[in-house]
Design an enzyme around this catalytic site. Structure first.
Site, mmCIF file in Angstrom:
data_model
loop_
_atom_site.group_PDB
_atom_site.id
_atom_site.type_symbol
_atom_site.label_atom_id
_atom_site.label_comp_id
_atom_site.label_asym_id
_atom_site.label_seq_id
_atom_site.Cartn_x
_atom_site.Cartn_y
_atom_site.Cartn_z
ATOM 1 N N CYS A 46 0.829 -1.210 0.000
ATOM 2 C CA CYS A 46 0.000 0.000 0.000
ATOM 3 C C CYS A 46 0.864 1.261 0.000
ATOM 4 O O CYS A 46 1.713 1.435 0.883
ATOM 5 C CB CYS A 46 -0.895 -0.017 1.244
ATOM 6 S SG CYS A 46 -1.798 1.526 1.512
ATOM 7 N N VAL A 114 -4.995 0.549 5.969
ATOM 8 C CA VAL A 114 -3.653 0.747 6.513
ATOM 9 C C VAL A 114 -3.083 2.006 5.860
ATOM 10 O O VAL A 114 -3.492 2.363 4.747
ATOM 11 C CB VAL A 114 -2.747 -0.467 6.213
ATOM 12 C CG1 VAL A 114 -3.184 -1.671 7.028
ATOM 13 C CG2 VAL A 114 -2.742 -0.819 4.726
ATOM 14 N N TYR A 177 -5.561 6.025 -8.696
ATOM 15 C CA TYR A 177 -6.678 5.176 -8.281
ATOM 16 C C TYR A 177 -7.965 5.576 -8.994
ATOM 17 O O TYR A 177 -8.748 4.724 -9.421
ATOM 18 C CB TYR A 177 -6.873 5.255 -6.766
ATOM 19 C CG TYR A 177 -5.879 4.425 -5.996
ATOM 20 C CD1 TYR A 177 -6.155 3.103 -5.677
ATOM 21 C CD2 TYR A 177 -4.652 4.957 -5.605
ATOM 22 C CE1 TYR A 177 -5.240 2.328 -4.978
ATOM 23 C CE2 TYR A 177 -3.733 4.188 -4.910
ATOM 24 C CZ TYR A 177 -4.031 2.881 -4.598
ATOM 25 O OH TYR A 177 -3.125 2.117 -3.921
#
Length: 329
Positions: A46, A114, A177
């Protein structure tokens, strides 16, 4: 993994961070900075979590803020600790990060993200506010930072750093994204225009703000290091590869070769997470073998622009053996 896109516009919308308490030197939110009390939970896949990994390394907080690394492959319950013996985090005693969320708020039914910081004694999630986590590590954890820790958010440059971060977040960090998860063509705007602007800026200076590494560089790096491995193909951000953008490619290599950056990057975790978890984008789950990663260690020439990577500080020592990247490319 279900990707949250607007059914009418096709746009991807990231859920807001639900837990925004801060861990501070004076404990004003009820969470005082204490050595050994908290556990940072990350996925090496991530980019948002990778920021915290870089900052923790640069500031030398490994001995006071322990680390839990989640499996890059999530299941329906999200981040899990199947990399640990018995599938249980050895410090928190839980198999899934959602358990810390539920301990903090039994009624919580939102996303599990996270980086997250968990209070070890109570097992409660303290924060998943990823932009604030690193800024607080920079400014509130100073008493526990290593000797020679760099200033990553110097007070005199904060306005400029904040402005650069806002542009980079909107047009780069989040934009990849929005492009990759979008179901409408319009979402592909902005990204390469901003990369062109950043290339121009970085053609004249080694780092984004001032002459040392700051929060701004860390936030851009964690997107750039994933660009050719996943965003170019998987997210269709393919006007250019990073390796075809000479200034940004040299800048990314410069940071990658700086202690605290490349030694936190796990390309195996990155590729397997994106290609195997995002079933709506890659329904076959096939993970490509490329790209060739050998270029990351080639000469970059950025030192000719001057700059002092750590300012008045020093490079961090190598990562502890238990945190060294061993999963290969």
């Amino acid at each position: 993994m279900t990707i949250p896109t607007d059914p009418e516009t096709g746009e991807f919308h990231r859920a807001p961070n639900a837990f925004t308490a801060r861990i501070t030197a004076d404990g004003r939110d009820g969470w005082p900075v204490e050595a050994g009390r908290y556990r940072l939970v990350v996925s090496r896949a991530c980019p948002w979590a990778s920021r915290a990994l870089v900052v923790r390394r640069l500031l030398g907080l490994e001995g006071v803020l322990s680390l839990a690394v989640a499996d890059p492959i999530q299941d329906s319950r999200s981040w899990r600790f199947t990399l640990d013996p018995g599938g249980v985090d050895p410090v928190l005693g839980i198999g899934f990060l959602y358990e810390a969320y539920e301990t903090a708020d039994p009624s919580y039914d939102g996303g599990i993200s996270v980086p997250a910081i968990v209070d070890v004694p109570s097992g409660k999630l303290v924060t998943n506010d990823y932009p604030r986590i690193t800024l607080d590590l920079d400014t509130e954890w100073t008493a526990l930072q290593r000797d020679g820790a760099p200033e990553l958010y110097p007070e005199a440059l904060r306005d400029e750093i904040d402005a650069v971060n806002a542009d980079v977040h909107r047009d780069v960090n989040a934009a990849v994204y929005e492009a990759g998860f979008a179901t409408k063509q319009a979402a592909y705007d902005r990204l390469f225009t901003r990369l062109d602007v950043l290339s121009d800026r970085l053609s004249r200076q080694r780092y984004l703000v001032g002459d040392t590494i700051t929060e701004a560089d860390i936030r851009l790096f964690t997107t750039l290091v994933r660009f050719d491995a996943v965003y170019h193909g998987h997210f269709k951000c393919n006007r250019h590869k990073l390796t075809e953008l000479p200034v940004l490619w040299a800048y990314a290599r410069d940071l990658f070769q700086t202690p605290g950056f490349g030694d936190t990057v796990d390309f195996d975790h990155i590729k397997r997470h994106y290609y195997e978890v995002h079933e709506q984008v890659n329904p076959t789950g096939v993970v490509p073998k490329g790209p060739d990663l050998s270029g990351w260690t080639t000469a970059h020439g950025r030192d000719e622009l001057g700059g002092r990577p750590f300012g008045n500080g020093t490079p961090p020592p190598p990562p502890p053996p238990e945190e060294a990247i061993t999963s290969g490319s």
